[in-house]
Design a protein around this motif. Sequence first.
Motif, PDB file in Angstrom:
ATOM      1  N   VAL A  97      73.449  80.029 -50.444  1.00 36.94           N
ATOM      2  CA  VAL A  97      72.863  80.153 -48.983  1.00 36.94           C
ATOM      3  C   VAL A  97      71.731  81.182 -48.856  1.00 36.94           C
ATOM      4  N   LYS A  98      70.573  80.533 -48.020  1.00 40.13           N
ATOM      5  CA  LYS A  98      69.446  81.247 -47.943  1.00 40.13           C
ATOM      6  C   LYS A  98      69.510  82.364 -46.884  1.00 40.13           C
ATOM      7  N   ILE A  99      69.247  83.510 -47.282  1.00 40.95           N
ATOM      8  CA  ILE A  99      69.282  84.616 -46.294  1.00 40.95           C
ATOM      9  C   ILE A  99      67.762  84.850 -45.779  1.00 40.95           C
ATOM     10  N   LYS A 100      67.883  84.586 -44.493  1.00 38.30           N
ATOM     11  CA  LYS A 100      66.367  84.780 -43.940  1.00 38.30           C
ATOM     12  C   LYS A 100      66.191  85.916 -42.959  1.00 38.30           C
ATOM     13  N   GLU A 101      65.082  86.659 -43.003  1.00 35.53           N
ATOM     14  CA  GLU A 101      65.067  87.708 -41.941  1.00 35.53           C
ATOM     15  C   GLU A 101      64.327  87.116 -40.630  1.00 35.53           C
ATOM     16  N   GLU A 102      63.419  86.340 -40.752  1.00 38.22           N
ATOM     17  CA  GLU A 102      62.949  86.033 -39.603  1.00 38.22           C
ATOM     18  C   GLU A 102      63.821  85.604 -38.257  1.00 38.22           C
ATOM     19  N   GLU A 103      63.673  86.179 -37.240  1.00 39.06           N
ATOM     20  CA  GLU A 103      64.433  85.774 -36.111  1.00 39.06           C
ATOM     21  C   GLU A 103      63.882  84.860 -35.304  1.00 39.06           C
ATOM     22  N   LEU A 104      64.642  83.617 -35.148  1.00 44.33           N
ATOM     23  CA  LEU A 104      64.211  82.587 -34.218  1.00 44.33           C
ATOM     24  C   LEU A 104      64.590  82.811 -32.798  1.00 44.33           C
ATOM     25  N   MET A 105      63.623  82.562 -31.870  1.00 46.30           N
ATOM     26  CA  MET A 105      63.895  82.421 -30.608  1.00 46.30           C
ATOM     27  C   MET A 105      64.658  81.117 -30.101  1.00 46.30           C
ATOM     28  N   TYR A 106      64.482  80.180 -30.928  1.00 41.91           N
ATOM     29  CA  TYR A 106      64.879  78.857 -30.555  1.00 41.91           C
ATOM     30  C   TYR A 106      65.753  78.237 -31.400  1.00 41.91           C
ATOM     31  N   ILE A 107      66.728  77.566 -31.413  1.00 40.92           N
ATOM     32  CA  ILE A 107      67.851  77.244 -32.430  1.00 40.92           C
ATOM     33  C   ILE A 107      67.920  75.428 -32.408  1.00 40.92           C
ATOM     34  N   GLY A 108      68.336  74.949 -33.321  1.00 45.18           N
ATOM     35  CA  GLY A 108      68.494  73.549 -33.140  1.00 45.18           C
ATOM     36  C   GLY A 108      67.264  72.582 -33.035  1.00 45.18           C
TER      37      GLY A 108
END
Length: 390
Positions: free
Chosen positions: A372-383
Amino acid sequence: MEFPCDDNRISIVDLPEDCLLAIFRKLESDTDRNSFGLTCHRWLQIQNFGRQSLQFYCSLTIPNLSPLSQVVPNINSFHLYRLLSRFQQLSSLSLSGCTELPDSGLNPLQYFGSNLQSLYLDCCFGITDNGLSLVATGCPSLTSISLYRCSITDVGLEILVKACKALKDVNLSYCSLISDIGIRALSRECHEIQAVKISFCRNIFGIGFKGCSQALTFLEADSCKLDPEGILGVVSGGGLEYLNVSALSSCIRGDGLAAIGAGFAMRLRILNLRMCRSVSDESVVAIAKGCPALHEWNLALCHEVKLSGWEAVGFNCHNLEILHVNRCRNLCDRGFQALRDGCNRLSVLYMHRCCCVTVTAIELFKYIRGNVKIKEEELMYIGPKWPFFR
């Protein structure tokens, strides 16, 4: 061996029009396509006939230019008439960014819009219900229309959908005068509707979607005021695969989102609840149990999700591959452990500033779930990008 006489030789200019049209449509280079019509009048006619899309280079559509360097053309009825009379086989027309375009500018569509399938009027601030009436009259074959920030009301929308029953994709984002009355007309008249965008439409509560077609698979409702009954209406069709209700207004509190997991959203794959700060454990438990196909779930800034909610996600979301938990205040070590021990298909975890999760818990998660890749950046858009709009 006999050679044919010069008089019997056939050149490319002797090919029938359907062959020339096929050649034109095979050209991949814009330069080649634009030069095609310079050969002769006949080839120019082929070029005009073969053009299927037209887009004005307005301020909304010119990339890599500063606003001050862009000149928005003053598109009027005369300009549009000349272009549409020249390119009579258009299937896609974009007038996005023509902010001064009045309703009367759409008059030519009554004569040349019969083949149009896609029409983009984003930020055409001068377009009102009268303009939509012209579209309804001239473009019965429309399957996609974008009315982002247009000054239209339920009256205009109802006129449009009664005439354009083949509509599949409709963008009403920032159309502040649209309410559930217009949405009900859309749901009732357009049985093939697949995608609807109503973000920032504060007069839509969702009940207009009640009894919508199973064909509806995509709904963007960012920053809306959907209420519990409206949420139930949104999922009532049973076909939703993508639902974005991020930053849902204060109309929804406690278990108000539990309707998503009431059994109608069995096909739901992508769910965005980002900034739904009051969503409760009850709602999360219901969704985790009632939406078995979930592939991506954004719970960032959902501060009221606590241990029982995280345990439900870990125990029930067997197909979940992407999860967003950025800045969830009540995600603790035990909840994090539930995610670690469950969610067997999880591959990406967006996690940042979860103050109740210790470094030890994070390192243990990485050790046990190294895939599992744990990423810190927060994405405003998903999918994925919305497949129905540019």
